[in-house]
Design a protein around this motif. Sequence first.
Motif, PDB file in Angstrom:
ATOM      1  N   MET A   1       0.949  -1.352   0.101  1.00 29.11           N
ATOM      2  CA  MET A   1      -0.110  -0.030  -0.151  1.00 29.11           C
ATOM      3  C   MET A   1       0.945   1.212   0.021  1.00 29.11           C
ATOM      4  SD  MET A   1      -3.013   1.176   2.626  1.00 29.11           S
ATOM      5  CE  MET A   1      -4.410   0.206   1.924  1.00 29.11           C
ATOM      6  N   LYS A   2       0.301   2.592  -0.629  1.00 29.59           N
ATOM      7  CA  LYS A   2       1.128   3.645  -0.592  1.00 29.59           C
ATOM      8  C   LYS A   2       0.275   4.622  -0.025  1.00 29.59           C
ATOM      9  CE  LYS A   2       4.101   3.171  -4.833  1.00 29.59           C
ATOM     10  NZ  LYS A   2       4.037   3.433  -6.088  1.00 29.59           N
ATOM     11  N   ASN A   3       0.940   5.532   0.969  1.00 25.61           N
ATOM     12  CA  ASN A   3      -0.131   6.583   1.215  1.00 25.61           C
ATOM     13  C   ASN A   3      -0.079   7.710   0.264  1.00 25.61           C
ATOM     14  OD1 ASN A   3      -0.702   5.850   4.065  1.00 25.61           O
ATOM     15  ND2 ASN A   3       1.361   6.188   4.575  1.00 25.61           N
ATOM     16  N   ILE A   4      -1.129   8.187  -0.071  1.00 24.12           N
ATOM     17  CA  ILE A   4      -1.341   9.341  -1.056  1.00 24.12           C
ATOM     18  C   ILE A   4      -1.379  10.599  -0.384  1.00 24.12           C
ATOM     19  CG2 ILE A   4      -2.553  10.054  -3.152  1.00 24.12           C
ATOM     20  CD1 ILE A   4      -0.948   7.392  -3.470  1.00 24.12           C
ATOM     21  N   TYR A   5      -0.726  11.578  -0.873  1.00 22.16           N
ATOM     22  CA  TYR A   5      -0.712  12.865  -0.407  1.00 22.16           C
ATOM     23  C   TYR A   5      -1.308  13.827  -1.639  1.00 22.16           C
ATOM     24  CZ  TYR A   5       1.630  11.312   3.620  1.00 22.16           C
ATOM     25  OH  TYR A   5       2.104  10.873   4.846  1.00 22.16           O
ATOM     26  N   LEU A   6      -2.433  14.089  -1.850  1.00 24.69           N
ATOM     27  CA  LEU A   6      -3.006  14.858  -3.005  1.00 24.69           C
ATOM     28  C   LEU A   6      -3.259  16.306  -2.817  1.00 24.69           C
ATOM     29  CD1 LEU A   6      -4.515  14.251  -5.774  1.00 24.69           C
ATOM     30  CD2 LEU A   6      -6.376  13.756  -4.600  1.00 24.69           C
ATOM     31  N   LEU A   7      -2.633  17.062  -3.666  1.00 27.39           N
ATOM     32  CA  LEU A   7      -2.817  18.404  -3.907  1.00 27.39           C
ATOM     33  C   LEU A   7      -3.842  18.844  -4.939  1.00 27.39           C
ATOM     34  CD1 LEU A   7       0.736  19.877  -3.077  1.00 27.39           C
ATOM     35  CD2 LEU A   7      -1.001  19.362  -1.300  1.00 27.39           C
ATOM     36  N   GLY A   8      -4.819  19.372  -4.608  1.00 23.13           N
ATOM     37  CA  GLY A   8      -5.894  19.746  -5.676  1.00 23.13           C
ATOM     38  C   GLY A   8      -6.849  18.828  -5.882  1.00 23.13           C
ATOM     39  N   ALA A   9      -7.494  18.184  -4.741  1.00 28.29           N
ATOM     40  CA  ALA A   9      -8.269  16.915  -4.901  1.00 28.29           C
ATOM     41  C   ALA A   9      -9.577  17.255  -5.452  1.00 28.29           C
ATOM     42  CB  ALA A   9      -8.767  16.401  -3.373  1.00 28.29           C
ATOM     43  N   THR A  10     -10.283  18.434  -5.547  1.00 27.22           N
ATOM     44  CA  THR A  10     -11.613  18.573  -6.204  1.00 27.22           C
ATOM     45  C   THR A  10     -11.373  19.261  -7.454  1.00 27.22           C
ATOM     46  OG1 THR A  10     -11.330  20.982  -5.310  1.00 27.22           O
ATOM     47  CG2 THR A  10     -12.668  19.350  -3.981  1.00 27.22           C
ATOM     48  N   GLY A  11     -10.254  19.386  -8.083  1.00 28.26           N
ATOM     49  CA  GLY A  11     -10.201  19.690  -9.414  1.00 28.26           C
ATOM     50  C   GLY A  11     -10.284  18.396 -10.326  1.00 28.26           C
ATOM     51  N   SER A  12      -9.748  18.485 -11.694  1.00 28.65           N
ATOM     52  CA  SER A  12     -10.295  17.452 -12.604  1.00 28.65           C
ATOM     53  C   SER A  12      -9.290  16.366 -12.422  1.00 28.65           C
ATOM     54  CB  SER A  12      -9.945  17.934 -14.239  1.00 28.65           C
ATOM     55  OG  SER A  12      -9.846  16.750 -15.159  1.00 28.65           O
ATOM     56  N   ILE A  13      -7.908  16.387 -12.455  1.00 32.13           N
ATOM     57  CA  ILE A  13      -6.811  15.509 -12.001  1.00 32.13           C
ATOM     58  C   ILE A  13      -6.991  14.836 -10.535  1.00 32.13           C
ATOM     59  CG2 ILE A  13      -4.642  14.752 -11.630  1.00 32.13           C
ATOM     60  CD1 ILE A  13      -5.170  15.280 -14.613  1.00 32.13           C
ATOM     61  N   GLY A  14      -7.377  15.903  -9.675  1.00 34.06           N
ATOM     62  CA  GLY A  14      -7.830  15.245  -8.377  1.00 34.06           C
ATOM     63  C   GLY A  14      -9.094  14.388  -8.228  1.00 34.06           C
ATOM     64  N   THR A  15     -10.018  14.566  -8.858  1.00 30.16           N
ATOM     65  CA  THR A  15     -11.217  13.778  -8.923  1.00 30.16           C
ATOM     66  C   THR A  15     -11.045  12.166  -9.446  1.00 30.16           C
ATOM     67  OG1 THR A  15     -12.043  14.664 -10.633  1.00 30.16           O
ATOM     68  CG2 THR A  15     -13.003  15.560  -8.361  1.00 30.16           C
ATOM     69  N   GLN A  16     -10.297  12.392 -10.526  1.00 33.18           N
ATOM     70  CA  GLN A  16      -9.832  11.224 -11.343  1.00 33.18           C
ATOM     71  C   GLN A  16      -8.905  10.221 -10.404  1.00 33.18           C
ATOM     72  OE1 GLN A  16      -9.902  11.686 -15.638  1.00 33.18           O
ATOM     73  NE2 GLN A  16      -9.618  13.665 -14.878  1.00 33.18           N
ATOM     74  N   THR A  17      -7.934  11.076  -9.670  1.00 38.31           N
ATOM     75  CA  THR A  17      -7.076  10.471  -8.833  1.00 38.31           C
ATOM     76  C   THR A  17      -7.738   9.526  -7.666  1.00 38.31           C
ATOM     77  OG1 THR A  17      -5.194  12.166  -9.203  1.00 38.31           O
ATOM     78  CG2 THR A  17      -5.160  10.620  -6.935  1.00 38.31           C
ATOM     79  N   LEU A  18      -8.822  10.219  -7.192  1.00 39.79           N
ATOM     80  CA  LEU A  18      -9.835   9.765  -6.094  1.00 39.79           C
ATOM     81  C   LEU A  18     -10.421   8.390  -6.810  1.00 39.79           C
ATOM     82  CD1 LEU A  18     -11.241  12.763  -4.571  1.00 39.79           C
ATOM     83  CD2 LEU A  18      -9.390  11.331  -3.532  1.00 39.79           C
ATOM     84  N   ASP A  19     -10.653   8.469  -7.843  1.00 43.12           N
ATOM     85  CA  ASP A  19     -11.415   7.317  -8.507  1.00 43.12           C
ATOM     86  C   ASP A  19     -10.552   6.150  -8.756  1.00 43.12           C
ATOM     87  OD1 ASP A  19     -13.742   6.073  -9.829  1.00 43.12           O
ATOM     88  OD2 ASP A  19     -12.668   6.585 -11.767  1.00 43.12           O
TER      89      ASP A  19
END
Length: 386
Positions: A1-19
């Motif tokens: 497992m990796k811990n993800i630190y996400l800058l910009g979670a509500t943007g286009s790339i961010g929401t797709q990262t969450l997916d």
Amino acid sequence: MKNIYLLGATGSIGTQTLDVIRTHAAEFCLRSFSSGYNITLTRKIIQEFKPAYVSVARETDAMQLRQEFPGIAFGFGENGLEEAATYPGDGVHKDLLITAVMGSVGLLPTLKAIGMKRDIAIANKETLVTAGHLVMEKAKQAGVAILPVDSEHSAIYQCLQGEDPSAVKKLIITASGGSFRDLGRRQLEGVSVEQALSHPNWSMGSKITVDSATMMNKGLEVIEAHWLFGLPYEKIETVLHKQSVIHSMVEFHDTSVMAQLGTPDMRIPIQLAMGWPDRLPMNSASILDLAKIGTLDFKEMDFDRYPALKLAYLAGAEGGTLPTVLNAANEEAVNLFLNRTIPFLSIEDIVENALGQHKTIKNPTLEEILAVDEETRRQVNMRYKK
């Protein structure tokens, strides 16, 4: 497992990262994230992924969320962005910072995360454009991996695996042409914000979609490719490719050309960077059907049609603080256009004027870069804001 630190979670790339995290919950855990002003979506992300730390734009929002979610640490503003990037890990799993914020605000958090020896998956072009020499040098010193998220750089990265870098003749970066690819220069007079935001292939944020229409996005990618892959600008070529099926290519000295193909779905390069060196399955993506597509078109890039791309090549080749000016002036100009203060074609004029007025500082320090960035934005807004 990796811990993800996400800058910009509500943007286009961010929401797709969450997916991607949602799909591969056994491989990834959202440790921290930043968002801007979309507090409704921020709440939903907190409820679903239960991170340890969250940063938002406004202090009032941070205070409200702190009351609603007492078990989570909150921050705000630029300091909060840096704290989201550097929040401590769990001491067990590997950490990965994904920079999906738009603009030069991603620079300082990225540098601080590198200082913690945290690998970086970079979707924030402006970080390398404004301070590529500092970022790559610090990453090398720290032994940190810089993993590209942009589909073009991801394609090149994949094509270079196992290859001798000295055998590379050139990189070929493909471009869709953006919203106005079928229009001539004269037809661009008076185009609307809505027209600029209607991209034929990709679903992206407003700023990057406008950059795609001017071709500045491709110019930023050229500068980014220079730093990621260590090639001079004369060995980085751009070509128009309407279908966005071939994401980029690498030509070698023996005339062989390697290409990476795929459907225009940003989750594919995002997931690749997150899981690297492993390739995780993606059952939700469309399968590339070349027989159905039938034809792939290519066209030589026209710098007269896309002067912003030419400006990026010139700024990149000059180096120093000139790419910082290019990026800062463009960011402010795009904002002015999106706010309907200037017409579309004025974006390029603003950038060209800013470049012409600047005296380049070679090998700038971080402080000099930040000062040039701030001064460029001030001058653009002082001249053009109503």
